[in-house]
Write an enzyme that holds these catalytic residues in place. Structure first.
Site, PDB file in Angstrom:
ATOM      1  CG  HIS A   1      48.653  49.265  40.390  1.00 37.97           C
ATOM      2  ND1 HIS A   1      48.355  50.597  40.534  1.00 37.97           N
ATOM      3  CD2 HIS A   1      47.515  48.677  39.920  1.00 37.97           C
ATOM      4  CE1 HIS A   1      47.102  50.810  40.167  1.00 37.97           C
ATOM      5  NE2 HIS A   1      46.576  49.672  39.798  1.00 37.97           N
TER       6      HIS A   1
ATOM      7  CB  CYS B   1      42.549  48.484  43.529  1.00 32.84           C
ATOM      8  SG  CYS B   1      41.583  49.203  42.216  1.00 32.84           S
TER       9      CYS B   1
ATOM     10  CG  HIS C   1      44.675  45.265  39.165  1.00 38.78           C
ATOM     11  ND1 HIS C   1      44.809  45.525  40.501  1.00 38.78           N
ATOM     12  CD2 HIS C   1      44.440  46.469  38.577  1.00 38.78           C
ATOM     13  CE1 HIS C   1      44.638  46.808  40.726  1.00 38.78           C
ATOM     14  NE2 HIS C   1      44.419  47.417  39.573  1.00 38.78           N
TER      15      HIS C   1
ATOM     16  CG  HIS D   1      45.626  49.716  35.092  1.00 39.97           C
ATOM     17  ND1 HIS D   1      44.268  49.606  34.917  1.00 39.97           N
ATOM     18  CD2 HIS D   1      45.826  49.721  36.424  1.00 39.97           C
ATOM     19  CE1 HIS D   1      43.674  49.564  36.101  1.00 39.97           C
ATOM     20  NE2 HIS D   1      44.603  49.620  37.037  1.00 39.97           N
TER      21      HIS D   1
ATOM     22  CG  ASP E   1      56.596  48.604  28.877  1.00 42.01           C
ATOM     23  OD1 ASP E   1      55.375  48.491  29.134  1.00 42.01           O
ATOM     24  OD2 ASP E   1      57.121  48.147  27.845  1.00 42.01           O
ATOM     25  CG  HIS E   2      55.880  44.538  29.842  1.00 40.20           C
ATOM     26  ND1 HIS E   2      55.624  45.597  29.004  1.00 40.20           N
ATOM     27  CD2 HIS E   2      55.112  43.514  29.394  1.00 40.20           C
ATOM     28  CE1 HIS E   2      54.759  45.226  28.080  1.00 40.20           C
ATOM     29  NE2 HIS E   2      54.428  43.965  28.295  1.00 40.20           N
TER      30      HIS E   2
ATOM     31  CD  GLU F   1      44.264  53.260  37.339  1.00 39.58           C
ATOM     32  OE1 GLU F   1      45.097  53.194  38.234  1.00 39.58           O
ATOM     33  OE2 GLU F   1      43.041  53.356  37.553  1.00 39.58           O
TER      34      GLU F   1
END
Lengths: 138, 141
Positions: free
Chosen positions: A15, A34, A40, A42, A80-81, A124
């Site tokens: 995100h 951020c 980047h 998580h 996811d991904h 996170e």
């Protein structure tokens, strides 16, 4: 007997925290690293807490197979991904973990009816986590 | 009011089976947990008590006493046991994590003198845990 049951799931996503309503400088000021335009990632851990009476015949609040299937199909596969900023959920919302928590709460609350949703908690990183328990806290 | 939590671990085996269900229903509902030979977990127990800090001792509860009660009432009965066969509560109830948390609450609550039991949390694995606050489903405890 009312019992709370919690189950943890994981997904990895990227995100970027950026609001079109603020200037470049303000975004950088508020979101810091951020706000990096490339985004980047998580490894998110989602903790889903449901509650209800323990069924006398099964000894369960709800069947974990059902909860696992719901979260896998509607949450993990959705996020996811993925780059969260590109998903419809975040077309107009900054994909902070606060907003992700609310989005996931709403999906589970709308679609999973085998037990009462108490709260969604998201880690996170190991150092920060967020919780959302529905309207009262909104 | 202050809350204090003490952790403990126990390892036990169990299986899920309801004699009122057909073999097919038992298999369908409980899946691999229905294997009658049982399977095991390392359980983590978290017992949270609440109360006021005693002005003389600075304690909400005597930790030694809490540890002794947890050891005597829970660990001695559950650790390295086959829950279905060796723990009386589970001769009539299925030893799901839900029922284990309720059974632990019922074992501990009459034995705690100074502090009041607030929550029993039982981890079956790091990714699955149950909380019981002594609540009846229709209202607060």
């Amino acid at each position: 007997m009312k019992v709370h049951l919690s189950r943890r799931y994981m997904f990895s996503a990227s995100h970027r925290l950026h609001s079109d309503e603020m200037s470049v400088e303000e975004n950088r000021e508020i979101y810091g690293k951020c706000n990096n335009p490339y985004g980047h990632g998580h490894n998110y851990t989602i903790e889903v807490t449901v509650s209800g009476a323990v069924d006398q015949q099964t000894g369960m609040v709800c069947n974990l197979v059902d909860l696992d299937a719901f979260v896998r199909n509607h949450i993990v596969e959705r996020y996811d991904h993925q780059n969260l900023n590109l998903l419809p959920d975040f077309a107009k919302l900054v994909p902070t973990t606060e907003n992700l928590c609310i989005a996931i709460y709403d999906i589970v609350n709308r679609g999973f009816h085998q037990a009462h949703l108490e709260k969604i908690r998201i880690e996170e990183t190991m150092m920060n986590s967020f919780e959302y328990a529905g309207e009262e806290s909104r | 009011m202050i809350y204090l939590t003490r952790k403990a671990e126990f390892s036990a085996s169990h299986y899920y089976h309801n004699p009122e269900f057909s073999p097919e229903d038992n298999q369908r509902i409980f899946g691999k947990c229905n294997n009658p030979n049982g399977h095991g977990h390392n359980y983590t127990l978290e017992v949270t008590v609440k109360g006021d800090v005693n002005p003389k001792s600075g304690f909400v509860v005597d930790l030694k006493q809490l540890k002794d009660v947890m050891s005597r009432e829970v660990l001695d009965a559950f650790d390295h046991r086959f829950l279905n066969k060796e723990v009386p509560e589970f001769s009539t109830k299925i030893p799901t994590t839900e029922n284990i948390a309720i059974a632990i609450w019922e074992r501990l609550t009459p034995k705690l003198k100074q502090a009041q039991l607030h929550r029993v949390r039982v981890y079956e694995t790091p990714d699955l845990f149950v909380d019981f606050y002594g609540e009846d489903v229709y209202g607060e405890a």
